[in-house]
Design a protein around this motif. Structure first.
Motif, PDB file in Angstrom:
ATOM      1  N   THR A  12       0.680  -1.281  -0.087  1.00 12.52           N
ATOM      2  CA  THR A  12       0.097   0.020   0.081  1.00 12.52           C
ATOM      3  C   THR A  12       0.716   1.246  -0.192  1.00 12.52           C
ATOM      4  OG1 THR A  12      -1.615  -1.210   1.321  1.00 12.52           O
ATOM      5  CG2 THR A  12      -1.974   1.151   1.318  1.00 12.52           C
ATOM      6  N   PRO A  13       0.755   2.199  -0.970  1.00  7.94           N
ATOM      7  CA  PRO A  13       1.444   3.304  -0.931  1.00  7.94           C
ATOM      8  C   PRO A  13       1.354   4.217   0.378  1.00  7.94           C
ATOM      9  CG  PRO A  13       0.334   3.084  -3.054  1.00  7.94           C
ATOM     10  CD  PRO A  13      -0.240   2.058  -2.200  1.00  7.94           C
ATOM     11  N   ALA A  14       2.085   4.864   0.867  1.00  4.01           N
ATOM     12  CA  ALA A  14       2.055   5.435   2.186  1.00  4.01           C
ATOM     13  C   ALA A  14       2.687   7.096   2.120  1.00  4.01           C
ATOM     14  CB  ALA A  14       2.894   4.626   3.091  1.00  4.01           C
ATOM     15  N   LEU A  15       2.157   7.658   2.988  1.00 10.92           N
ATOM     16  CA  LEU A  15       2.657   9.124   3.159  1.00 10.92           C
ATOM     17  C   LEU A  15       4.010   8.972   4.038  1.00 10.92           C
ATOM     18  CD1 LEU A  15      -0.622  11.104   4.011  1.00 10.92           C
ATOM     19  CD2 LEU A  15       0.706  11.046   1.699  1.00 10.92           C
ATOM     20  N   SER A  16       4.939   8.607   3.359  1.00 14.46           N
ATOM     21  CA  SER A  16       6.093   8.132   4.226  1.00 14.46           C
ATOM     22  C   SER A  16       7.405   8.284   3.362  1.00 14.46           C
ATOM     23  CB  SER A  16       6.235   6.793   4.851  1.00 14.46           C
ATOM     24  OG  SER A  16       5.035   6.395   5.584  1.00 14.46           O
ATOM     25  N   THR A  17       8.482   8.595   3.765  1.00 11.88           N
ATOM     26  CA  THR A  17       9.855   9.092   3.244  1.00 11.88           C
ATOM     27  C   THR A  17      11.008   8.200   3.882  1.00 11.88           C
ATOM     28  OG1 THR A  17       9.080  11.101   2.514  1.00 11.88           O
ATOM     29  CG2 THR A  17      11.359  10.787   2.389  1.00 11.88           C
ATOM     30  N   TYR A  18      11.641   7.441   3.224  1.00 20.67           N
ATOM     31  CA  TYR A  18      12.911   6.916   3.511  1.00 20.67           C
ATOM     32  C   TYR A  18      14.156   7.684   3.282  1.00 20.67           C
ATOM     33  CZ  TYR A  18      15.912   2.663   3.942  1.00 20.67           C
ATOM     34  OH  TYR A  18      16.767   1.443   3.980  1.00 20.67           O
ATOM     35  N   TYR A  19      14.813   8.159   4.452  1.00 21.88           N
ATOM     36  CA  TYR A  19      16.045   8.887   4.038  1.00 21.88           C
ATOM     37  C   TYR A  19      17.294   8.590   4.914  1.00 21.88           C
ATOM     38  CZ  TYR A  19      14.239  11.449   8.351  1.00 21.88           C
ATOM     39  OH  TYR A  19      14.177  11.716   9.571  1.00 21.88           O
ATOM     40  N   TYR A  20      18.415   9.195   4.448  1.00 18.84           N
ATOM     41  CA  TYR A  20      19.638   9.184   5.127  1.00 18.84           C
ATOM     42  C   TYR A  20      19.917  10.480   5.806  1.00 18.84           C
ATOM     43  CZ  TYR A  20      21.182   4.472   3.881  1.00 18.84           C
ATOM     44  OH  TYR A  20      21.339   3.065   3.727  1.00 18.84           O
ATOM     45  N   TRP A  34       2.788  -5.577   4.094  1.00 19.76           N
ATOM     46  CA  TRP A  34       1.865  -6.553   5.087  1.00 19.76           C
ATOM     47  C   TRP A  34       1.561  -7.672   4.376  1.00 19.76           C
ATOM     48  CZ3 TRP A  34       0.831  -5.391  10.251  1.00 19.76           C
ATOM     49  CH2 TRP A  34       0.707  -3.846  10.696  1.00 19.76           C
ATOM     50  N   LEU A  35       1.733  -8.816   5.245  1.00 26.53           N
ATOM     51  CA  LEU A  35       0.992  -9.953   5.049  1.00 26.53           C
ATOM     52  C   LEU A  35      -0.087 -10.422   5.955  1.00 26.53           C
ATOM     53  CD1 LEU A  35       4.276 -12.678   4.789  1.00 26.53           C
ATOM     54  CD2 LEU A  35       2.912 -11.714   2.837  1.00 26.53           C
ATOM     55  N   VAL A  36      -1.188 -10.714   5.439  1.00 27.54           N
ATOM     56  CA  VAL A  36      -2.549 -10.504   6.140  1.00 27.54           C
ATOM     57  C   VAL A  36      -3.334 -11.878   5.713  1.00 27.54           C
ATOM     58  CG1 VAL A  36      -4.748  -9.533   6.765  1.00 27.54           C
ATOM     59  CG2 VAL A  36      -2.682  -8.048   6.035  1.00 27.54           C
ATOM     60  N   SER A  37      -3.175 -12.781   6.651  1.00 28.00           N
ATOM     61  CA  SER A  37      -4.093 -14.093   6.498  1.00 28.00           C
ATOM     62  C   SER A  37      -5.309 -13.926   6.052  1.00 28.00           C
ATOM     63  CB  SER A  37      -4.007 -14.762   7.689  1.00 28.00           C
ATOM     64  OG  SER A  37      -4.694 -15.867   7.727  1.00 28.00           O
ATOM     65  N   ASP A  38      -5.762 -14.953   5.307  1.00 28.05           N
ATOM     66  CA  ASP A  38      -7.379 -15.082   4.874  1.00 28.05           C
ATOM     67  C   ASP A  38      -8.361 -14.963   6.203  1.00 28.05           C
ATOM     68  OD1 ASP A  38      -6.948 -14.452   2.344  1.00 28.05           O
ATOM     69  OD2 ASP A  38      -6.894 -16.734   1.803  1.00 28.05           O
ATOM     70  N   ARG A  39      -7.715 -15.460   7.148  1.00 25.11           N
ATOM     71  CA  ARG A  39      -8.517 -15.539   8.389  1.00 25.11           C
ATOM     72  C   ARG A  39      -8.885 -14.345   9.076  1.00 25.11           C
ATOM     73  NH1 ARG A  39      -5.949 -16.538  13.789  1.00 25.11           N
ATOM     74  NH2 ARG A  39      -7.763 -17.914  14.289  1.00 25.11           N
ATOM     75  N   ILE A  40      -7.986 -13.536   8.775  1.00 26.75           N
ATOM     76  CA  ILE A  40      -8.434 -12.003   9.305  1.00 26.75           C
ATOM     77  C   ILE A  40      -9.394 -11.210   8.623  1.00 26.75           C
ATOM     78  CG2 ILE A  40      -7.221  -9.949  10.042  1.00 26.75           C
ATOM     79  CD1 ILE A  40      -6.247 -12.086  11.804  1.00 26.75           C
ATOM     80  N   LYS A  41     -10.552 -10.979   9.427  1.00 23.67           N
ATOM     81  CA  LYS A  41     -11.618 -10.310   8.591  1.00 23.67           C
ATOM     82  C   LYS A  41     -11.605  -8.781   9.130  1.00 23.67           C
ATOM     83  CE  LYS A  41     -12.501 -14.156   6.596  1.00 23.67           C
ATOM     84  NZ  LYS A  41     -12.006 -14.570   5.283  1.00 23.67           N
ATOM     85  N   GLY A  42     -12.082  -7.743   8.191  1.00 23.30           N
ATOM     86  CA  GLY A  42     -12.183  -6.503   8.603  1.00 23.30           C
ATOM     87  C   GLY A  42     -10.934  -5.392   8.307  1.00 23.30           C
ATOM     88  N   TRP A  43      -9.760  -6.263   7.658  1.00 23.28           N
ATOM     89  CA  TRP A  43      -8.712  -5.688   7.476  1.00 23.28           C
ATOM     90  C   TRP A  43      -8.828  -4.723   6.281  1.00 23.28           C
ATOM     91  CZ3 TRP A  43      -3.900  -5.592  10.019  1.00 23.28           C
ATOM     92  CH2 TRP A  43      -2.771  -4.973   9.254  1.00 23.28           C
ATOM     93  N   GLU A  44      -8.580  -3.309   6.454  1.00 27.76           N
ATOM     94  CA  GLU A  44      -8.510  -2.321   4.981  1.00 27.76           C
ATOM     95  C   GLU A  44      -7.293  -1.726   4.878  1.00 27.76           C
ATOM     96  OE1 GLU A  44     -12.068   0.243   4.390  1.00 27.76           O
ATOM     97  OE2 GLU A  44     -13.344  -1.208   5.885  1.00 27.76           O
ATOM     98  N   ASP A  45      -6.792  -1.817   3.625  1.00 29.25           N
ATOM     99  CA  ASP A  45      -5.502  -0.977   3.454  1.00 29.25           C
ATOM    100  C   ASP A  45      -5.832   0.500   3.431  1.00 29.25           C
ATOM    101  OD1 ASP A  45      -4.342  -3.463   2.721  1.00 29.25           O
ATOM    102  OD2 ASP A  45      -4.670  -3.405   0.688  1.00 29.25           O
ATOM    103  N   ASN A  46      -4.763   1.258   3.773  1.00 25.27           N
ATOM    104  CA  ASN A  46      -4.928   2.714   3.882  1.00 25.27           C
ATOM    105  C   ASN A  46      -3.482   3.184   3.994  1.00 25.27           C
ATOM    106  OD1 ASN A  46      -4.344   3.147   6.993  1.00 25.27           O
ATOM    107  ND2 ASN A  46      -5.981   1.720   7.069  1.00 25.27           N
ATOM    108  N   ALA A  47      -3.436   4.660   3.607  1.00 28.22           N
ATOM    109  CA  ALA A  47      -2.344   5.165   3.325  1.00 28.22           C
ATOM    110  C   ALA A  47      -1.573   5.626   4.789  1.00 28.22           C
ATOM    111  CB  ALA A  47      -2.399   6.423   2.679  1.00 28.22           C
ATOM    112  N   VAL A  48      -2.498   5.822   5.695  1.00 24.48           N
ATOM    113  CA  VAL A  48      -1.940   6.209   7.104  1.00 24.48           C
ATOM    114  C   VAL A  48      -1.381   4.988   7.551  1.00 24.48           C
ATOM    115  CG1 VAL A  48      -2.990   8.454   7.394  1.00 24.48           C
ATOM    116  CG2 VAL A  48      -4.325   6.366   8.266  1.00 24.48           C
TER     117      VAL A  48
END
Length: 532
Positions: free
Chosen positions: A280-288, A506-520
């Motif tokens: 999922t694309p995120a509002l995040s920056t990887y930097y040195y 993320w790895l999200v098992s099929d047994r987990i219900k209610g998970w929604e991807d989001n940018a935050v």
């Protein structure tokens, strides 16, 4: 007759035991991989997402994030804003309670805010609440804590007066630093209030057990205001930083989710687990970050040269398999009203041309071939991808400048503790995920007074003045232009080398219900359930 009656009673008892052991009545337990041991469970001292995931299951702010990443009411059922945008009044839920059954009150939020800003607490994230009236002055010891702009109007109404209009204030109230603590609980146990058996919390779960570097268990809080809709009985967080081991445990069905894993595994995992792999694309920056307090990193030419020599496309495409995007500026794209931020002039050059320009700058600064030797240590937190990035960057600097580069890694808690406490370094890997959807959240990292997160101690009075001006600007468009000018200074001075925009893996098992991807990247366990 007696023997037959005994057999009948025994059969009845066995049937009841079998019913009691049926899956329908089994505990609903979510086994949650968390990619690192929390440094603390004290909301005044947390700073990274793996701590926030735990804290936000235990404690609930005035606002929270919905499953799809939108701000919604939390401990507060509603709020109002004054016409000038400087006073927020939150009405607490009448049935909001702590895990010990006592009511959540406005005074708890007053106490918690004062505790964070009290200089004696030394909260690393105190600056995030500086929009509150007098917060910065309180935190710097210039005025007493009772002058902080937070007051209890009555037992269930808390009022925040701000320094200036802050459109993203409801987002700040969902931040981990704004989470409430129970006044009586903290006063009774002091810093030990975070221990199992001591902690009193107001979230959907309560702390049951914590075995450092092994597991942390939270159990459903029966006193939570929305307990009837919480479907999980327990959540067990596993803090392993070993990517390969975490994937094996997921494949063995020992973990229901894995947070962060080597991007080299994306293709294989997608082929086998399909939509259980979440990118999922995120509002995040990887930097040195460069430590500007010491040579040669105090020289802007050296910082520019080192940044220019990094092939970001290689890092994003070859190491992360396209799961991250190459970038050249700090503020990620997608902030409302900001659009795409400015980038350095050299961002449009080919990598070969950049390296030629970098060599010129390095020679001009007196380092590299024919000059002073370059001995660089890259610090990073333990992670397969971070190691691969550091190794690749080290090769780039060796090939371009003849630099001698060494690597040093430590676990995520120790790494960030060292940086936030002001430890000296050469180059250090860091990342920032948006606490709220405004560019100020990223640009404030480079303010000279930000002692916790300005890791390289960048100090530019002109930059500080621009940010201060943006805080006082009420016209939204003019405010954004001021922040773009500030980002242009970051691009010019290169106190950091922005490398990539994150994707949340993320790895999200099929047994987990209610998970929604989001940018935050907010995933409260209260929204989830497990299916056997």
């Amino acid at each position: 007759m007696s023997l037959m009656r005994t057999k009948w009673h025994a059969a009845l008892l066995l049937g009841s035991l079998l019913i009691g052991a049926s899956p329908a009545l089994a505990e609903a337990v979510f086994h949650r991989g968390n990619s690192g041991e929390p440094q603390t469970l004290d909301s005044a001292h947390v700073s990274v997402d793996i701590e926030a995931f735990v804290l936000k299951d235990l404690f609930e702010g005035l606002t929270i994030y919905s499953a799809d990443g939108k701000i919604v009411p939390g401990a507060a059922e509603s709020w109002t804003v004054s016409e000038d945008g400087t006073v927020y009044t939150f009405k607490l839920r009448e049935n909001a309670k702590w895990s010990d059954g006592s009511p959540v009150t406005a005074e708890d939020f007053v106490f918690s805010a004062q505790r964070v800003e009290d200089p004696k607490t030394a909260a690393e994230y105190a600056n995030i609440l500086y929009p509150i009236k007098n917060a910065e002055k309180v935190n710097k010891g210039e005025v007493p804590v009772d002058q902080l702009g937070v007051k209890a109007v009555d037992a269930k109404t808390v009022e925040y007066t701000l320094e200036r209009p802050t459109p993203y204030f409801p987002q700040l109230m969902a931040h981990m630093t704004a989470l409430p603590v129970n006044k009586a609980n903290v006063e009774k146990f002091g810093k030990d209030y975070v221990k199992p058996g001591n902690m009193v919390s107001n979230g959907a779960f309560k702390l049951e057990a914590h075995i450092p570097n092994d597991s942390l268990t939270v159990a459903k809080n029966e006193n939570y205001w929305d307990a009837a809709n919480v479907k999980l009985d327990k959540v067990i967080f596993y803090p392993s930083e070993d990517d390969a081991a975490n994937i094996r445990r997921f494949e063995a069905k020992e973990l229901d989710t894995v947070y962060h894993f080597s991007s080299s595994e994306i293709k294989r995992l997608r082929e086998q687990y399909k939509d259980q792999v979440r990118v999922t694309p995120a509002l995040s920056t990887y930097y040195y970050s460069f430590d500007t307090r010491q040579e040669p990193y105090s020289d802007v030419r050296v910082r520019q040269a080192l940044s220019m020599a990094i092939d970001r496309e290689f890092l994003a495409n070859e190491i992360y398999n396209g799961a991250q995007l190459p970038v050249y500026n700090l503020v990620p794209e997608g902030m409302e009203g900001y659009g795409k931020g400015p980038v350095p002039e050299w961002a449009s050059m080919s990598q070969i041309d950049r390296e030629d320009k970098a060599l010129e700058l390095m020679k001009e600064a007196g380092y590299g071939e024919g000059g002073k030797p370059l001995n660089i240590e890259i610090r990073y937190n333990t992670n397969t991808d971070h190691e691969r990035v550091a190794t690749a960057v080290a090769d780039m600097w060796k090939n371009t400048f003849g630099a001698k580069v060494s690597l040093q890694n430590s676990d995520v808690s120790a790494h960030y503790a060292y940086l936030t406490e002001g430890g000296k370094f050469n180059v250090a890997r860091a990342g920032w995920s948006a606490d709220y959807g405004d560019p100020e959240n990223f640009l404030s990292l480079m303010i000279s007074t930000n002692k916790s997160f300005n890791y390289g101690h960048y100090n530019n009075p002109e930059y500080d003045a621009l940010l201060k001006q943006s805080y006082d600007e009420t016209d939204p468009a003019k405010r954004m232009e001021l922040m773009k000018k500030a980002e242009e200074m970051i691009n010019r001075d290169q106190p950091i080398a922005s490398l990539m925009n994150y994707a949340n893996l993320w790895l999200v098992s099929d047994r987990i219900k209610g998970w929604e991807d989001n940018a935050v990247n907010e995933h409260l366990s209260k929204y989830l359930s497990v299916a056997e």
